[in-house]
Design a protein around this motif. Structure first.
Motif, PDB file in Angstrom:
ATOM      1  N   ASP A  67       7.945   0.533   2.909  1.00  0.00           N
ATOM      2  CA  ASP A  67       7.110  -0.200   1.961  1.00  0.00           C
ATOM      3  C   ASP A  67       6.591  -1.517   2.538  1.00  0.00           C
ATOM      4  O   ASP A  67       5.746  -2.171   1.929  1.00  0.00           O
ATOM      5  CB  ASP A  67       7.875  -0.468   0.663  1.00  0.00           C
ATOM      6  CG  ASP A  67       9.140  -1.288   0.882  1.00  0.00           C
ATOM      7  OD1 ASP A  67       9.633  -1.336   2.024  1.00  0.00           O
ATOM      8  OD2 ASP A  67       9.628  -1.871  -0.106  1.00  0.00           O
ATOM      9  N   ARG A  68       7.071  -1.908   3.721  1.00  0.00           N
ATOM     10  CA  ARG A  68       6.655  -3.178   4.322  1.00  0.00           C
ATOM     11  C   ARG A  68       5.707  -3.009   5.502  1.00  0.00           C
ATOM     12  O   ARG A  68       5.281  -4.005   6.086  1.00  0.00           O
ATOM     13  CB  ARG A  68       7.889  -3.939   4.804  1.00  0.00           C
ATOM     14  CG  ARG A  68       8.836  -4.252   3.690  1.00  0.00           C
ATOM     15  CD  ARG A  68      10.026  -5.003   4.218  1.00  0.00           C
ATOM     16  NE  ARG A  68      11.166  -4.677   3.377  1.00  0.00           N
ATOM     17  CZ  ARG A  68      12.408  -4.695   3.761  1.00  0.00           C
ATOM     18  NH1 ARG A  68      12.705  -5.047   4.986  1.00  0.00           N
ATOM     19  NH2 ARG A  68      13.374  -4.387   2.940  1.00  0.00           N
ATOM     20  N   ILE A  69       5.411  -1.771   5.892  1.00  0.00           N
ATOM     21  CA  ILE A  69       4.528  -1.558   7.035  1.00  0.00           C
ATOM     22  C   ILE A  69       3.216  -0.964   6.545  1.00  0.00           C
ATOM     23  O   ILE A  69       3.027  -0.744   5.360  1.00  0.00           O
ATOM     24  CB  ILE A  69       5.196  -0.656   8.101  1.00  0.00           C
ATOM     25  CG1 ILE A  69       5.612   0.676   7.505  1.00  0.00           C
ATOM     26  CG2 ILE A  69       6.394  -1.350   8.702  1.00  0.00           C
ATOM     27  CD1 ILE A  69       6.221   1.639   8.512  1.00  0.00           C
ATOM     28  N   ASN A  70       2.316  -0.720   7.479  1.00  0.00           N
ATOM     29  CA  ASN A  70       0.979  -0.199   7.205  1.00  0.00           C
ATOM     30  C   ASN A  70       0.173  -1.135   6.312  1.00  0.00           C
ATOM     31  O   ASN A  70      -0.483  -0.724   5.369  1.00  0.00           O
ATOM     32  CB  ASN A  70       1.032   1.206   6.590  1.00  0.00           C
ATOM     33  CG  ASN A  70       1.426   2.247   7.600  1.00  0.00           C
ATOM     34  OD1 ASN A  70       1.300   2.043   8.797  1.00  0.00           O
ATOM     35  ND2 ASN A  70       1.936   3.363   7.125  1.00  0.00           N
ATOM     36  N   ASN A  71       0.228  -2.420   6.606  1.00  0.00           N
ATOM     37  CA  ASN A  71      -0.611  -3.381   5.909  1.00  0.00           C
ATOM     38  C   ASN A  71      -1.025  -4.480   6.878  1.00  0.00           C
ATOM     39  O   ASN A  71      -0.511  -4.589   7.980  1.00  0.00           O
ATOM     40  CB  ASN A  71       0.077  -3.953   4.662  1.00  0.00           C
ATOM     41  CG  ASN A  71       1.369  -4.654   4.973  1.00  0.00           C
ATOM     42  OD1 ASN A  71       1.462  -5.397   5.932  1.00  0.00           O
ATOM     43  ND2 ASN A  71       2.371  -4.418   4.148  1.00  0.00           N
TER      44      ASN A  71
END
Length: 82
Positions: A67-71
């Motif tokens: 939930d903390r990656i791909n941003n």
């Protein structure tokens, strides 16, 4: 002038101070001689994150980072499809 009689509030404050000092003492006993407990925990977590990053967050235990990656903020972009 009338005396305010804040004895109850002072008593509650003293109880709160005593409880916080007791909690600090218990934590100090728990940590014991390991003064670098937090540093060691952070190093272990950083090592785990770097291992997950090397494996593109596909290995077991790396789901907590999804939930903390791909941003834009993290700057880490991986394909999470298994």
């Amino acid at each position: 002038m009338k005396e305010p009689h804040n004895y109850a509030h002072v008593g509650y404050g003293m109880i709160a101070v005593a409880a916080s000092l007791a909690a600090i003492g218990i934590i100090a006993l728990f940590i014991g001689d390991n003064g670098l407990l937090a540093d060691n925990m952070q190093r272990e977590n950083t090592h785990h994150f770097n291992e997950c990053k090397d494996n593109n967050f596909q290995t077991e235990g790396c789901e907590k980072y999804w939930d903390r990656i791909n941003n834009v903020v993290s700057g880490i972009y991986v394909d999470l499809e298994k």
